[in-house]
Design a protein around this motif. Structure first.
Motif, PDB file in Angstrom:
ATOM      1  N   VAL A  58       0.824  -1.199   0.000  1.00 36.17           N
ATOM      2  CA  VAL A  58       0.000   0.000   0.000  1.00 36.17           C
ATOM      3  C   VAL A  58       0.862   1.254   0.000  1.00 36.17           C
ATOM      4  O   VAL A  58       0.603   2.185  -0.746  1.00 36.17           O
ATOM      5  N   SER A  59       1.888   1.287   0.846  1.00 39.87           N
ATOM      6  CA  SER A  59       2.668   2.507   1.027  1.00 39.87           C
ATOM      7  C   SER A  59       4.096   2.166   1.443  1.00 39.87           C
ATOM      8  O   SER A  59       4.306   1.227   2.205  1.00 39.87           O
ATOM      9  N   LEU A  60       5.043   2.974   0.960  1.00 37.89           N
ATOM     10  CA  LEU A  60       6.428   2.859   1.403  1.00 37.89           C
ATOM     11  C   LEU A  60       6.672   3.676   2.669  1.00 37.89           C
ATOM     12  O   LEU A  60       7.468   3.290   3.524  1.00 37.89           O
ATOM     13  N   GLU A  61       6.011   4.829   2.767  1.00 34.97           N
ATOM     14  CA  GLU A  61       6.208   5.704   3.918  1.00 34.97           C
ATOM     15  C   GLU A  61       4.865   6.182   4.429  1.00 34.97           C
ATOM     16  O   GLU A  61       4.258   7.052   3.797  1.00 34.97           O
ATOM     17  N   PRO A  62       4.345   5.646   5.483  1.00 38.86           N
ATOM     18  CA  PRO A  62       4.919   4.552   6.262  1.00 38.86           C
ATOM     19  C   PRO A  62       4.742   3.220   5.530  1.00 38.86           C
ATOM     20  O   PRO A  62       3.871   3.111   4.646  1.00 38.86           O
ATOM     21  N   PRO A  63       5.513   2.194   5.888  1.00 40.51           N
ATOM     22  CA  PRO A  63       5.364   0.899   5.218  1.00 40.51           C
ATOM     23  C   PRO A  63       4.043   0.226   5.613  1.00 40.51           C
ATOM     24  O   PRO A  63       3.824  -0.104   6.777  1.00 40.51           O
ATOM     25  N   LEU A  64       3.163   0.072   4.608  1.00 43.47           N
ATOM     26  CA  LEU A  64       1.842  -0.521   4.822  1.00 43.47           C
ATOM     27  C   LEU A  64       1.575  -1.575   3.758  1.00 43.47           C
ATOM     28  O   LEU A  64       1.988  -1.417   2.604  1.00 43.47           O
ATOM     29  N   VAL A  65       0.860  -2.618   4.138  1.00 45.19           N
ATOM     30  CA  VAL A  65       0.380  -3.646   3.218  1.00 45.19           C
ATOM     31  C   VAL A  65      -1.093  -3.876   3.510  1.00 45.19           C
ATOM     32  O   VAL A  65      -1.612  -3.402   4.528  1.00 45.19           O
ATOM     33  N   ALA A  66      -1.780  -4.617   2.631  1.00 41.38           N
ATOM     34  CA  ALA A  66      -3.198  -4.883   2.860  1.00 41.38           C
ATOM     35  C   ALA A  66      -3.607  -6.200   2.228  1.00 41.38           C
ATOM     36  O   ALA A  66      -2.959  -6.687   1.296  1.00 41.38           O
ATOM     37  N   PHE A  67      -4.684  -6.760   2.747  1.00 44.91           N
ATOM     38  CA  PHE A  67      -5.305  -7.939   2.142  1.00 44.91           C
ATOM     39  C   PHE A  67      -6.809  -7.810   2.304  1.00 44.91           C
ATOM     40  O   PHE A  67      -7.301  -7.023   3.117  1.00 44.91           O
ATOM     41  N   LEU A  68      -7.525  -8.598   1.519  1.00 45.97           N
ATOM     42  CA  LEU A  68      -8.980  -8.636   1.608  1.00 45.97           C
ATOM     43  C   LEU A  68      -9.422  -9.954   2.236  1.00 45.97           C
ATOM     44  O   LEU A  68      -8.915 -11.016   1.875  1.00 45.97           O
ATOM     45  N   ALA A  69     -10.358  -9.862   3.167  1.00 43.74           N
ATOM     46  CA  ALA A  69     -10.935 -11.046   3.807  1.00 43.74           C
ATOM     47  C   ALA A  69     -12.437 -11.032   3.561  1.00 43.74           C
ATOM     48  O   ALA A  69     -13.095 -10.002   3.751  1.00 43.74           O
ATOM     49  N   ASP A  70     -12.970 -12.152   3.142  1.00 43.17           N
ATOM     50  CA  ASP A  70     -14.409 -12.276   2.916  1.00 43.17           C
ATOM     51  C   ASP A  70     -15.145 -11.997   4.218  1.00 43.17           C
ATOM     52  O   ASP A  70     -14.729 -12.449   5.290  1.00 43.17           O
ATOM     53  N   ARG A  71     -16.242 -11.249   4.141  1.00 40.35           N
ATOM     54  CA  ARG A  71     -17.007 -10.927   5.349  1.00 40.35           C
ATOM     55  C   ARG A  71     -17.604 -12.160   6.011  1.00 40.35           C
ATOM     56  O   ARG A  71     -17.915 -12.130   7.199  1.00 40.35           O
ATOM     57  N   SER A  72     -17.741 -13.259   5.268  1.00 45.78           N
ATOM     58  CA  SER A  72     -18.277 -14.487   5.862  1.00 45.78           C
ATOM     59  C   SER A  72     -17.181 -15.327   6.536  1.00 45.78           C
ATOM     60  O   SER A  72     -17.480 -16.369   7.117  1.00 45.78           O
ATOM     61  N   SER A  73     -15.947 -14.876   6.491  1.00 45.73           N
ATOM     62  CA  SER A  73     -14.847 -15.626   7.102  1.00 45.73           C
ATOM     63  C   SER A  73     -15.057 -15.796   8.600  1.00 45.73           C
ATOM     64  O   SER A  73     -15.416 -14.846   9.302  1.00 45.73           O
ATOM     65  N   GLY A 136      -3.838  -2.381  11.314  1.00 42.26           N
ATOM     66  CA  GLY A 136      -4.229  -0.971  11.334  1.00 42.26           C
ATOM     67  C   GLY A 136      -5.716  -0.870  11.056  1.00 42.26           C
ATOM     68  O   GLY A 136      -6.533  -1.529  11.692  1.00 42.26           O
ATOM     69  N   GLU A 137      -6.042  -0.125  10.057  1.00 47.92           N
ATOM     70  CA  GLU A 137      -7.426   0.121   9.700  1.00 47.92           C
ATOM     71  C   GLU A 137      -8.069  -1.097   9.037  1.00 47.92           C
ATOM     72  O   GLU A 137      -7.421  -1.816   8.285  1.00 47.92           O
ATOM     73  N   VAL A 138      -9.339  -1.318   9.335  1.00 50.18           N
ATOM     74  CA  VAL A 138     -10.152  -2.336   8.665  1.00 50.18           C
ATOM     75  C   VAL A 138     -11.371  -1.617   8.103  1.00 50.18           C
ATOM     76  O   VAL A 138     -12.082  -0.929   8.836  1.00 50.18           O
ATOM     77  N   VAL A 139     -11.577  -1.764   6.799  1.00 51.61           N
ATOM     78  CA  VAL A 139     -12.663  -1.067   6.119  1.00 51.61           C
ATOM     79  C   VAL A 139     -13.555  -2.090   5.425  1.00 51.61           C
ATOM     80  O   VAL A 139     -13.049  -2.991   4.751  1.00 51.61           O
ATOM     81  N   GLU A 140     -14.878  -1.959   5.588  1.00 51.10           N
ATOM     82  CA  GLU A 140     -15.809  -2.820   4.858  1.00 51.10           C
ATOM     83  C   GLU A 140     -15.953  -2.285   3.444  1.00 51.10           C
ATOM     84  O   GLU A 140     -16.265  -1.108   3.239  1.00 51.10           O
ATOM     85  N   ILE A 141     -15.689  -3.163   2.480  1.00 54.74           N
ATOM     86  CA  ILE A 141     -15.826  -2.810   1.067  1.00 54.74           C
ATOM     87  C   ILE A 141     -16.584  -3.944   0.398  1.00 54.74           C
ATOM     88  O   ILE A 141     -16.078  -5.066   0.295  1.00 54.74           O
ATOM     89  N   GLY A 142     -17.807  -3.674  -0.054  1.00 53.34           N
ATOM     90  CA  GLY A 142     -18.603  -4.717  -0.692  1.00 53.34           C
ATOM     91  C   GLY A 142     -18.791  -5.893   0.254  1.00 53.34           C
ATOM     92  O   GLY A 142     -19.163  -5.723   1.404  1.00 53.34           O
ATOM     93  N   ASP A 143     -18.478  -7.092  -0.225  1.00 47.80           N
ATOM     94  CA  ASP A 143     -18.638  -8.281   0.610  1.00 47.80           C
ATOM     95  C   ASP A 143     -17.327  -8.697   1.279  1.00 47.80           C
ATOM     96  O   ASP A 143     -17.152  -9.842   1.685  1.00 47.80           O
ATOM     97  N   HIS A 144     -16.380  -7.765   1.409  1.00 43.08           N
ATOM     98  CA  HIS A 144     -15.084  -8.041   2.015  1.00 43.08           C
ATOM     99  C   HIS A 144     -14.701  -6.981   3.049  1.00 43.08           C
ATOM    100  O   HIS A 144     -15.289  -5.912   3.104  1.00 43.08           O
ATOM    101  N   HIS A 145     -13.699  -7.328   3.844  1.00 38.06           N
ATOM    102  CA  HIS A 145     -13.021  -6.388   4.733  1.00 38.06           C
ATOM    103  C   HIS A 145     -11.652  -6.133   4.120  1.00 38.06           C
ATOM    104  O   HIS A 145     -10.947  -7.078   3.755  1.00 38.06           O
ATOM    105  N   LEU A 146     -11.265  -4.873   4.022  1.00 38.71           N
ATOM    106  CA  LEU A 146      -9.919  -4.511   3.626  1.00 38.71           C
ATOM    107  C   LEU A 146      -9.136  -4.301   4.918  1.00 38.71           C
ATOM    108  O   LEU A 146      -9.461  -3.415   5.708  1.00 38.71           O
ATOM    109  N   ALA A 147      -8.126  -5.151   5.136  1.00 42.34           N
ATOM    110  CA  ALA A 147      -7.314  -5.075   6.354  1.00 42.34           C
ATOM    111  C   ALA A 147      -5.953  -4.498   6.005  1.00 42.34           C
ATOM    112  O   ALA A 147      -5.231  -5.049   5.173  1.00 42.34           O
ATOM    113  N   VAL A 148      -5.616  -3.386   6.632  1.00 41.36           N
ATOM    114  CA  VAL A 148      -4.334  -2.719   6.395  1.00 41.36           C
ATOM    115  C   VAL A 148      -3.404  -3.048   7.559  1.00 41.36           C
ATOM    116  O   VAL A 148      -3.791  -2.949   8.726  1.00 41.36           O
ATOM    117  N   GLY A 149      -2.179  -3.424   7.208  1.00 48.26           N
ATOM    118  CA  GLY A 149      -1.192  -3.753   8.225  1.00 48.26           C
ATOM    119  C   GLY A 149      -0.030  -2.785   8.221  1.00 48.26           C
ATOM    120  O   GLY A 149       0.467  -2.411   7.158  1.00 48.26           O
TER     121      GLY A 149
END
Length: 187
Positions: A58-73, A136-149
């Motif tokens: 997601v970002s170099l400064e600060p270093p961030l990554v993200a993944f999507l998790a199904d809301r039914s997980s 970090g932040e978790v955002v609901e997007i459609g039928d998934h959660h966007l999890a930022v680390g």
């Protein structure tokens, strides 16, 4: 061919509706994705894991990554509760581990070995690379959660090729002349 045709490619025809779920999956299956295991060490000492094919930087400064998790997980709420996770980039020879960790109700760590990350999350043996994160932040997007680390630690473990998901199957489909060039210039 006219000059105008040479500079403007022809239209691929009428697009199909994205609302047909099967068609949507079929078309998106033509975009290869890496396969990662998201792992977390839980307060009760039990490790958790889930497989995702939607990981990105997601970002170099600060270093961030993200993944999507199904809301039914059923696993993501536990990883969210832990407040930390490790992204394990699975190697091409880890398809069996991938399938095991993707099975609901199974002991996802049966037959696998791992070491604790600096934050106490499982780093699976034999992976290509790992990234240890605080959630970090978790955002609901459609039928998934966007999890930022927020990246805490990371390491490339091997020169193995990654496990990919492409057109409904797992494999090691990637070969590129750029890999040869990368080795020559020291990437």
């Amino acid at each position: 061919m006219h000059a105008e045709e040479a500079t403007h490619p022809s239209s691929p025809g009428s697009p199909d509706s994205p609302h047909d779920h099967n068609h949507f999956r079929k078309v998106l299956g033509n975009f290869p994705t890496s396969v990662v295991a998201i792992t977390a060490g839980m307060p009760d000492g039990r490790p958790e894991a889930m497989i995702v094919g939607s990981f990105t930087s997601v970002s170099l400064e600060p270093p961030l990554v993200a993944f999507l998790a199904d809301r039914s997980s059923r696993t993501f709420p536990r990883i969210r509760e832990a407040g930390r996770f490790c992204v394990n980039a699975l190697a091409a020879d880890q398809e069996v581990l991938c399938r095991s960790m993707a099975t609901r109700g199974a002991d996802r760590f049966a037959g696998s070995s791992w070491q604790p990350s600096p934050l106490g999350n499982p780093v699976l043996d034999g992976v290509v690379a790992w990234i240890d994160c605080e959630l970090g932040e978790v955002v609901e997007i459609g039928d998934h959660h966007l999890a930022v680390g927020r990246v805490h630690a990371l390491r490339a473990e091997s020169d193995k090729t990654p496990l990919l998901f492409f057109r409904g199957g797992y494999g090691d489909y990637f070969s590129s002349t750029s890999l040869v060039l990368d080795r020559l210039v020291g990437w």
